[in-house]
Design a protein around this motif. Structure first.
Motif, PDB file in Angstrom:
ATOM      1  N   GLY A 295       0.779  -1.239   0.000  1.00  0.00           N
ATOM      2  CA  GLY A 295       0.000   0.000   0.000  1.00  0.00           C
ATOM      3  C   GLY A 295       0.807   1.283   0.000  1.00  0.00           C
ATOM      4  N   ALA A 296       2.161   1.185   0.070  1.00  0.00           N
ATOM      5  CA  ALA A 296       2.984   2.395   0.164  1.00  0.00           C
ATOM      6  C   ALA A 296       2.884   3.248  -1.099  1.00  0.00           C
ATOM      7  CB  ALA A 296       4.439   2.028   0.447  1.00  0.00           C
ATOM      8  N   VAL A 297       2.988   2.626  -2.266  1.00  0.00           N
ATOM      9  CA  VAL A 297       2.908   3.381  -3.521  1.00  0.00           C
ATOM     10  C   VAL A 297       1.540   4.026  -3.681  1.00  0.00           C
ATOM     11  CG1 VAL A 297       2.942   3.191  -6.035  1.00  0.00           C
ATOM     12  CG2 VAL A 297       4.673   2.016  -4.680  1.00  0.00           C
ATOM     13  N   ALA A 298       0.500   3.276  -3.351  1.00  0.00           N
ATOM     14  CA  ALA A 298      -0.864   3.816  -3.461  1.00  0.00           C
ATOM     15  C   ALA A 298      -1.077   4.997  -2.518  1.00  0.00           C
ATOM     16  CB  ALA A 298      -1.877   2.716  -3.171  1.00  0.00           C
ATOM     17  N   GLU A 299      -0.378   5.032  -1.385  1.00  0.00           N
ATOM     18  CA  GLU A 299      -0.459   6.169  -0.468  1.00  0.00           C
ATOM     19  C   GLU A 299       0.239   7.398  -1.060  1.00  0.00           C
ATOM     20  OE1 GLU A 299      -1.937   6.798   2.319  1.00  0.00           O
ATOM     21  OE2 GLU A 299      -2.542   4.843   3.114  1.00  0.00           O
ATOM     22  N   LEU A 300       1.395   7.172  -1.648  1.00  0.00           N
ATOM     23  CA  LEU A 300       2.238   8.281  -2.082  1.00  0.00           C
ATOM     24  C   LEU A 300       1.787   8.905  -3.402  1.00  0.00           C
ATOM     25  CD1 LEU A 300       5.732   6.791  -1.198  1.00  0.00           C
ATOM     26  CD2 LEU A 300       4.784   8.903  -0.261  1.00  0.00           C
TER      27      LEU A 300
ATOM     28  N   GLY B  44      -3.309 -11.191  -1.988  1.00  0.00           N
ATOM     29  CA  GLY B  44      -3.112  -9.828  -1.500  1.00  0.00           C
ATOM     30  C   GLY B  44      -2.055  -9.100  -2.294  1.00  0.00           C
ATOM     31  N   ALA B  45      -0.997  -9.814  -2.677  1.00  0.00           N
ATOM     32  CA  ALA B  45       0.069  -9.196  -3.467  1.00  0.00           C
ATOM     33  C   ALA B  45      -0.450  -8.752  -4.822  1.00  0.00           C
ATOM     34  CB  ALA B  45       1.225 -10.184  -3.639  1.00  0.00           C
ATOM     35  N   ALA B  46      -1.296  -9.583  -5.452  1.00  0.00           N
ATOM     36  CA  ALA B  46      -1.863  -9.218  -6.752  1.00  0.00           C
ATOM     37  C   ALA B  46      -2.757  -7.988  -6.631  1.00  0.00           C
ATOM     38  CB  ALA B  46      -2.660 -10.396  -7.319  1.00  0.00           C
ATOM     39  N   GLU B  47      -3.521  -7.911  -5.557  1.00  0.00           N
ATOM     40  CA  GLU B  47      -4.380  -6.747  -5.334  1.00  0.00           C
ATOM     41  C   GLU B  47      -3.551  -5.495  -5.091  1.00  0.00           C
ATOM     42  OE1 GLU B  47      -7.950  -5.229  -2.320  1.00  0.00           O
ATOM     43  OE2 GLU B  47      -7.201  -7.290  -2.217  1.00  0.00           O
ATOM     44  N   ASP B  48      -2.470  -5.628  -4.294  1.00  0.00           N
ATOM     45  CA  ASP B  48      -1.585  -4.494  -4.044  1.00  0.00           C
ATOM     46  C   ASP B  48      -0.936  -4.010  -5.333  1.00  0.00           C
ATOM     47  OD1 ASP B  48      -2.124  -4.514  -1.365  1.00  0.00           O
ATOM     48  OD2 ASP B  48      -0.338  -5.678  -0.819  1.00  0.00           O
ATOM     49  N   ALA B  49      -0.460  -4.959  -6.161  1.00  0.00           N
ATOM     50  CA  ALA B  49       0.183  -4.595  -7.420  1.00  0.00           C
ATOM     51  C   ALA B  49      -0.792  -3.865  -8.325  1.00  0.00           C
ATOM     52  CB  ALA B  49       0.720  -5.844  -8.122  1.00  0.00           C
ATOM     53  N   SER B  50      -2.033  -4.303  -8.322  1.00  0.00           N
ATOM     54  CA  SER B  50      -3.061  -3.652  -9.124  1.00  0.00           C
ATOM     55  C   SER B  50      -3.282  -2.208  -8.673  1.00  0.00           C
ATOM     56  CB  SER B  50      -4.367  -4.438  -9.032  1.00  0.00           C
ATOM     57  OG  SER B  50      -5.399  -3.786  -9.738  1.00  0.00           O
ATOM     58  N   LYS B  51      -3.315  -2.014  -7.359  1.00  0.00           N
ATOM     59  CA  LYS B  51      -3.493  -0.656  -6.823  1.00  0.00           C
ATOM     60  C   LYS B  51      -2.285   0.220  -7.142  1.00  0.00           C
ATOM     61  CE  LYS B  51      -6.509  -1.983  -2.945  1.00  0.00           C
ATOM     62  NZ  LYS B  51      -6.611  -2.122  -1.471  1.00  0.00           N
ATOM     63  N   GLU B  52      -1.074  -0.364  -7.041  1.00  0.00           N
ATOM     64  CA  GLU B  52       0.137   0.395  -7.354  1.00  0.00           C
ATOM     65  C   GLU B  52       0.132   0.840  -8.812  1.00  0.00           C
ATOM     66  OE1 GLU B  52       3.264  -1.830  -4.283  1.00  0.00           O
ATOM     67  OE2 GLU B  52       3.111  -2.475  -6.363  1.00  0.00           O
ATOM     68  N   ALA B  53      -0.170  -0.093  -9.713  1.00  0.00           N
ATOM     69  CA  ALA B  53      -0.174   0.232 -11.136  1.00  0.00           C
ATOM     70  C   ALA B  53      -1.220   1.281 -11.454  1.00  0.00           C
ATOM     71  CB  ALA B  53      -0.432  -1.034 -11.957  1.00  0.00           C
ATOM     72  N   SER B  54      -2.393   1.155 -10.851  1.00  0.00           N
ATOM     73  CA  SER B  54      -3.463   2.122 -11.087  1.00  0.00           C
ATOM     74  C   SER B  54      -3.072   3.511 -10.589  1.00  0.00           C
ATOM     75  CB  SER B  54      -4.740   1.652 -10.388  1.00  0.00           C
ATOM     76  OG  SER B  54      -5.781   2.587 -10.562  1.00  0.00           O
ATOM     77  N   ALA B  55      -2.454   3.565  -9.402  1.00  0.00           N
ATOM     78  CA  ALA B  55      -2.044   4.850  -8.836  1.00  0.00           C
ATOM     79  C   ALA B  55      -0.988   5.521  -9.701  1.00  0.00           C
ATOM     80  CB  ALA B  55      -1.522   4.658  -7.415  1.00  0.00           C
ATOM     81  N   LEU B  56      -0.013   4.743 -10.166  1.00  0.00           N
ATOM     82  CA  LEU B  56       1.035   5.307 -11.020  1.00  0.00           C
ATOM     83  C   LEU B  56       0.490   5.706 -12.383  1.00  0.00           C
ATOM     84  CD1 LEU B  56       4.017   2.921 -10.173  1.00  0.00           C
ATOM     85  CD2 LEU B  56       3.755   5.316  -9.494  1.00  0.00           C
ATOM     86  N   SER B  57      -0.442   4.928 -12.908  1.00  0.00           N
ATOM     87  CA  SER B  57      -1.067   5.258 -14.180  1.00  0.00           C
ATOM     88  C   SER B  57      -1.785   6.603 -14.099  1.00  0.00           C
ATOM     89  CB  SER B  57      -2.055   4.154 -14.581  1.00  0.00           C
ATOM     90  OG  SER B  57      -2.670   4.446 -15.817  1.00  0.00           O
ATOM     91  N   THR B  58      -2.502   6.805 -13.001  1.00  0.00           N
ATOM     92  CA  THR B  58      -3.201   8.080 -12.799  1.00  0.00           C
ATOM     93  C   THR B  58      -2.209   9.226 -12.653  1.00  0.00           C
ATOM     94  OG1 THR B  58      -5.055   6.964 -11.728  1.00  0.00           O
ATOM     95  CG2 THR B  58      -4.818   9.326 -11.318  1.00  0.00           C
ATOM     96  N   LEU B  59      -1.122   8.981 -11.926  1.00  0.00           N
ATOM     97  CA  LEU B  59      -0.123  10.029 -11.708  1.00  0.00           C
ATOM     98  C   LEU B  59       0.488  10.500 -13.019  1.00  0.00           C
ATOM     99  CD1 LEU B  59       1.664  11.726  -9.812  1.00  0.00           C
ATOM    100  CD2 LEU B  59       3.228   9.774  -9.683  1.00  0.00           C
ATOM    101  N   VAL B  60       0.881   9.567 -13.892  1.00  0.00           N
ATOM    102  CA  VAL B  60       1.544   9.983 -15.131  1.00  0.00           C
ATOM    103  C   VAL B  60       0.567  10.603 -16.120  1.00  0.00           C
ATOM    104  CG1 VAL B  60       3.425   8.330 -14.941  1.00  0.00           C
ATOM    105  CG2 VAL B  60       1.367   7.675 -16.153  1.00  0.00           C
ATOM    106  N   SER B  61      -0.701  10.238 -16.027  1.00  0.00           N
ATOM    107  CA  SER B  61      -1.676  10.769 -16.993  1.00  0.00           C
ATOM    108  C   SER B  61      -2.254  12.112 -16.579  1.00  0.00           C
ATOM    109  CB  SER B  61      -2.813   9.765 -17.209  1.00  0.00           C
ATOM    110  OG  SER B  61      -3.550   9.564 -16.013  1.00  0.00           O
ATOM    111  N   THR B  62      -2.275  12.389 -15.292  1.00  0.00           N
ATOM    112  CA  THR B  62      -2.902  13.624 -14.817  1.00  0.00           C
ATOM    113  C   THR B  62      -1.908  14.628 -14.246  1.00  0.00           C
ATOM    114  OG1 THR B  62      -3.318  12.683 -12.614  1.00  0.00           O
ATOM    115  CG2 THR B  62      -5.043  12.420 -14.274  1.00  0.00           C
ATOM    116  N   GLY B  63      -0.691  14.180 -13.939  1.00  0.00           N
ATOM    117  CA  GLY B  63       0.295  15.077 -13.342  1.00  0.00           C
ATOM    118  C   GLY B  63       1.254  15.639 -14.368  1.00  0.00           C
ATOM    119  N   VAL B  64       2.414  16.092 -13.867  1.00  0.00           N
ATOM    120  CA  VAL B  64       3.429  16.694 -14.735  1.00  0.00           C
ATOM    121  C   VAL B  64       4.703  15.855 -14.742  1.00  0.00           C
ATOM    122  CG1 VAL B  64       2.545  19.038 -14.510  1.00  0.00           C
ATOM    123  CG2 VAL B  64       4.188  18.191 -12.820  1.00  0.00           C
TER     124      VAL B  64
END
Length: 464
Positions: free
Chosen positions: A150-155, A183-203
């Protein structure tokens, strides 16, 4: 800049004095690991840092205890000029990170932060995310800091101003500590989703995920954000488990960019094979500009490389951009056809054929195509009317087992005017260049004919 021990006092006392005196030449401090730096030293130094307005960069390779982190945090709350902070030593744990957070939250000057050390848990990541949420940080590196569930999804959601994020060797997309695969697969999914949102909406302009166990499923979730990213200029997936399927998923989402700058993509060590490489070249063919495609260790075949590259040399309504290509370590990717396909890439400026077994016959093909005039290139098909490798500025032939009789024809072709734009030729780590007493005189005629061409051939010198 501070390194040593001034004036017979301790290093920390000397540095503190310069900070208090507002020494205008003291803009960066690097506390090396061999230097004594204990709790008392940290207190002296960080107290002086509070009112300093000259130091811009502070980097320490020492262990940072929670008490030291607290002292530094208090300094950051008052200091208004420190731009870069690096605490990369292996003992920086959750307690130290949490102690540092109030200072990170208060700092209005900090732009670059690097935190290494012990694993970062989800609760500690939540503290760090809260501290960084309102800050001005543009670069964050957690290189080597194993991130807990959950660390990546938090940050990721709070790093909207971030331009560069380095998560090298952080266990992104990897197994959970308790071995729970679901649980690891669910965490990885959340990490990928969070990073995907960051690169598409951020700078974000640079995302480094090198050395993580993320696989094809992670790439499929990350891909839409990469495809929609406006600012992203560098994506590093080297030494991950992305594989052919992960690369194909990314390639399917890559779109022609409206921006003028092209993407640097590193998938070295991912064993992408012919399938993954072909998919990425297909994206280039659709108009996605790649400033660099680093595919070292891709396990390509000559047939696969040729088939992927040939369409990029054909006339088209799309401007094809592939400026740099790294094929290092693919021992079966070079034959006459693949060399011809490489030579026909008119926009290619940098090519690495490091450790591609050129001595098995590929070097002969390379010399033949280097020596080929533009009329012959046109007659050979592919629609390219320029001479092969006409735009090449840098060529790496290191580590290919080349003897002197392999190298001499390359030098002769270049001396005769082949690859007229070439500025750097790398020939090191070959048996022929090890014979320096023979090889050095061989380079002289080329150096005289083309003084602007740098031939790098031994470790102890950049060029000769």
């Amino acid at each position: 800049m501070g390194w040593g021990t001034p004036g017979g006092v301790s290093a920390a006392e000397g540095w503190a004095r310069r900070l208090r005196d507002q020494d205008p030449t003291f803009t960066a401090l690097f506390i090396l690991k061999f230097r004594k730096f204990d709790e008392k030293d940290a207190e002296v130094l960080f107290e002086a840092l509070r009112g300093n307005n000259t130091l811009l960069e502070l980097s320490s390779s020492h262990p940072c205890s929670p008490q030291q982190a607290l002292q530094l945090s208090k300094a950051l709350e008052l200091n208004r000029t420190l731009v870069a902070l690096t605490l990369a030593e292996g003992s920086l744990g959750d307690a130290a990170v949490e102690a540092l957070c109030p200072g990170l939250r208060a700092s209005r000057s900090l732009r670059r932060l690097e935190l290494g050390g012990l694993p970062l848990s989800q609760p500690a990541a939540a503290h760090l995310a809260s501290a960084l949420a309102g800050g001005m940080l543009t670069q964050l590196s957690l290189h080597g800091k194993q991130l807990g569930s959950g660390a990546v999804a938090e940050l990721a959601p709070v790093l909207t101003r971030l331009q560069a994020l380095d998560l090298t060797n952080c266990n992104v997309g990897g197994p959970s500590a308790n071995g729970d695969s679901a649980g690891a697969a669910e965490d990885a999914s959340k990490e990928a989703s969070a990073l995907s949102t960051l690169v598409s909406t951020g700078v974000l302009t640079s995302l480094v995920l090198r050395g993580n166990p993320l696989g094809p499923a992670f790439c499929r979730q990350l891909a839409p954000g990469i495809g929609a990213a406006v600012c992203l200029r560098r994506l590093d997936l080297a030494d991950t488990a992305a594989g052919p399927e992960g690369c194909a998923a990314l390639a399917a989402q890559l779109q022609p960019a409206a921006a003028t700058e092209a993407l640097h993509l590193d998938v070295g060590g991912c064993s992408i094979g012919d399938v993954g490489f072909s998919a990425l070249c297909g994206a280039v063919g659709r108009g996605t500009p790649l400033a660099a495609l680093k595919a070292g260790g891709a396990a390509l075949t000559a047939a696969g490389l040729t088939a992927a590259l040939r369409p990029l040399a054909s006339p088209s309504d799309v401007t094809v951009v592939l400026r740099e290509l790294d094929l290092s370590g693919s021992h079966d990717c070079i034959n006459d056809d693949s060399i011809a396909a490489l030579g026909a890439l008119s926009g290619l400026q940098k090519l690495s054929l490091f450790d591609t077994a050129l001595s098995r016959g590929g070097i002969t093909s390379l010399v033949q195509h280097l020596s080929q005039p533009s009329s012959a290139a046109e007659a050979s098909g592919g629609g390219n009317t320029t001479a092969p490798f006409a735009g090449m500025t840098e060529l790496d032939l290191c580590g290919n087992g080349l003897e002197l009789d392999h190298i001499q024809p390359v030098l002769d072709a270049l001396q005769s005017g082949a690859a007229p734009a070439l500025r750097v030729l790398m020939l090191g780590a070959n048996p022929g260049t090890d014979k320096s007493e023979v090889f050095a005189p061989m380079v002289v005629p080329l150096a005289e004919a083309r003084p602007g061409l740098d031939v790098a051939w031994r470790v102890s010198a950049a060029s000769n």
